[in-house]
Design a protein around this motif. Structure first.
Motif, PDB file in Angstrom:
ATOM      1  N   SER A 173       0.809  -1.219   0.000  1.00  0.00           N
ATOM      2  CA  SER A 173       0.000   0.000   0.000  1.00  0.00           C
ATOM      3  C   SER A 173       0.837   1.261   0.000  1.00  0.00           C
ATOM      4  N   GLY A 174       2.135   1.109   0.293  1.00  0.00           N
ATOM      5  CA  GLY A 174       3.004   2.252   0.457  1.00  0.00           C
ATOM      6  C   GLY A 174       3.205   2.630   1.905  1.00  0.00           C
ATOM      7  N   ASP A 175       2.364   2.083   2.802  1.00  0.00           N
ATOM      8  CA  ASP A 175       2.538   2.337   4.227  1.00  0.00           C
ATOM      9  C   ASP A 175       3.873   1.779   4.708  1.00  0.00           C
ATOM     10  N   ILE A 176       4.340   2.343   5.809  1.00  0.00           N
ATOM     11  CA  ILE A 176       5.643   1.990   6.361  1.00  0.00           C
ATOM     12  C   ILE A 176       5.465   1.447   7.771  1.00  0.00           C
ATOM     13  N   LEU A 177       6.072   0.300   8.046  1.00  0.00           N
ATOM     14  CA  LEU A 177       6.100  -0.255   9.400  1.00  0.00           C
ATOM     15  C   LEU A 177       7.492  -0.070   9.988  1.00  0.00           C
ATOM     16  N   VAL A 178       7.545   0.274  11.266  1.00  0.00           N
ATOM     17  CA  VAL A 178       8.820   0.461  11.957  1.00  0.00           C
ATOM     18  C   VAL A 178       8.744  -0.236  13.306  1.00  0.00           C
ATOM     19  N   THR A 179       9.729  -1.067  13.608  1.00  0.00           N
ATOM     20  CA  THR A 179       9.796  -1.642  14.947  1.00  0.00           C
ATOM     21  C   THR A 179      10.386  -0.606  15.906  1.00  0.00           C
TER      22      THR A 179
ATOM     23  N   ASP B 215       9.808   0.746  22.851  1.00  0.00           N
ATOM     24  CA  ASP B 215       8.378   0.851  23.157  1.00  0.00           C
ATOM     25  C   ASP B 215       7.679  -0.500  23.035  1.00  0.00           C
ATOM     26  N   HIS B 216       8.425  -1.540  22.598  1.00  0.00           N
ATOM     27  CA  HIS B 216       7.885  -2.900  22.442  1.00  0.00           C
ATOM     28  C   HIS B 216       6.662  -2.897  21.525  1.00  0.00           C
ATOM     29  N   SER B 217       6.802  -2.242  20.386  1.00  0.00           N
ATOM     30  CA  SER B 217       5.664  -2.103  19.493  1.00  0.00           C
ATOM     31  C   SER B 217       6.126  -1.994  18.042  1.00  0.00           C
ATOM     32  N   ILE B 218       5.145  -2.087  17.144  1.00  0.00           N
ATOM     33  CA  ILE B 218       5.370  -1.841  15.725  1.00  0.00           C
ATOM     34  C   ILE B 218       4.454  -0.698  15.331  1.00  0.00           C
ATOM     35  N   ARG B 219       5.018   0.364  14.796  1.00  0.00           N
ATOM     36  CA  ARG B 219       4.249   1.553  14.456  1.00  0.00           C
ATOM     37  C   ARG B 219       4.031   1.625  12.944  1.00  0.00           C
ATOM     38  N   ARG B 220       2.912   2.243  12.570  1.00  0.00           N
ATOM     39  CA  ARG B 220       2.550   2.322  11.152  1.00  0.00           C
ATOM     40  C   ARG B 220       2.465   3.788  10.711  1.00  0.00           C
ATOM     41  N   PHE B 221       3.012   4.055   9.527  1.00  0.00           N
ATOM     42  CA  PHE B 221       2.997   5.390   8.936  1.00  0.00           C
ATOM     43  C   PHE B 221       2.504   5.270   7.496  1.00  0.00           C
ATOM     44  N   ASP B 222       1.915   6.349   6.977  1.00  0.00           N
ATOM     45  CA  ASP B 222       1.531   6.297   5.569  1.00  0.00           C
ATOM     46  C   ASP B 222       2.738   6.592   4.695  1.00  0.00           C
ATOM     47  N   SER B 223       2.552   6.593   3.392  1.00  0.00           N
ATOM     48  CA  SER B 223       3.672   6.736   2.461  1.00  0.00           C
ATOM     49  C   SER B 223       4.356   8.097   2.565  1.00  0.00           C
TER      50      SER B 223
END
Length: 302
Positions: free
Chosen positions: A152-158, A162-170
């Motif tokens: 989709s173009g979204d970006i995942l970052v570990t 913070d013990h998490s996976i964050r999501r960002f748009d393109s």
């Protein structure tokens, strides 16, 4: 996307036999500080970079010039070197922008480096080293590690602290958590399953490789145990998943066909505290193998 990308890569490599990967490079930050080279059977070849010749080499990527770009966690720099092991110069200095440089990848003419100490993800000109921008919205990530782009173009970052996976748009705008499930314990490496349905994530705290639904973010269970302190995940030319186990001085390999995991390289060759793995072809071959927007052999990250 993974199968499409893999099919393209395999087709190119099949047509150019001399370009097939011949080596596996293993990067080790503190306390070892070297890059070791193994053949595709896991047999030790040499120290490509001698211990502490370059402090804390943690991740590497092949650039459009066919050279190896390497990040340093302790000195906050990126250097480039040839595949004979010669350091050719500094690309990104300790600029105070990205601290604790770890995950590193190259997309087009952009060098992207994560900061595990301040959460920045710097985008640099791969040729000049000039800083361009932060990849994603600032002030969100505490400790950036692996970056992964979705169809989709979204970006995942570990976010390893913070013990998490964050999501960002393109465009880099924050969309919220992909997952903050309690199973995540210092999440580090990420890959997408061969069928494209599942996100695979390594835990640095306990070595678990966990599975998450790529659409919903729901936890689906554990894929396998990669010793302790699992870091980078990467696919090899054999289609298997490789995991660097910092805690057990090993590289694990998972076979999706059999569902079995094994230690591929252990500490008998002097392997200590590996952070990441990179498969590379013979020196001088890479420049002729460019898939638009992607530089082999670093799979989905480009």
């Amino acid at each position: 996307m993974f199968r499409t990308f893999a099919t393209i890569c395999l087709a190119v490599l099949t047509q150019t036999a001399s370009a097939e990967p011949t080596s596996m490079l293993v990067f080790a930050g503190p306390p070892s500080g070297w890059i070791k080279e193994y053949d595709l059977q896991g047999v030790f070849v040499r120290d490509l970079l001698e211990p502490r010749e370059f402090a804390s080499p943690q991740y590497g990527a092949i650039g459009p010039d066919g050279l190896l770009y390497v990040s340093s966690w302790t000195t906050h720099r990126v250097v480039k070197m040839d595949l004979q092991g010669n350091i050719l110069g500094e690309v990104v200095p300790n600029d105070g922008v990205v601290l604790g440089k770890t995950f590193l990848t190259i997309r087009g003419d952009e060098l992207i480096v994560s900061g595990s100490q301040n959460g920045a993800i710097g985008v640099y000109d791969v040729s000049t080293g000039d800083y361009r921008r932060n990849l994603v919205e600032e002030g969100v990530i505490n400790a950036a590690h692996t970056v992964l782009w979705l169809d989709s173009g979204d970006i995942l970052v570990t976010d390893i602290s913070d013990h998490s996976i964050r999501r960002f748009d393109s465009e880099g705008s924050y969309l919220g958590y992909f997952s903050d499930d309690a199973i995540l314990a210092q999440p580090a490496g990420m890959e997408i399953s061969p069928d494209g349905s599942t996100l695979l994530v390594s835990n640095f705290t306990n070595g678990q490789i966990n599975m998450f639904d790529l659409v919903t973010g729901d936890h689906l269970g554990q894929l396998f145990q990669a010793g302790t302190a699992a870091d980078d995940l990467t696919y090899g030319p054999d289609g298997m998943l490789y995991a660097a186990s910092y805690g057990t001085n090993s590289i694990y390999r998972y076979d999706f066909d059999t569902g079995a995991a094994e230690v591929f390289v252990d500490g008998t060759s002097g392997l200590r505290g590996p952070n990441s793995v990179l498969f590379v072809p013979s020196p001088g071959v890479i420049m002729g193998l460019v898939v638009p927007g992607v530089f082999l052999i670093r799979r989905r990250r480009g």
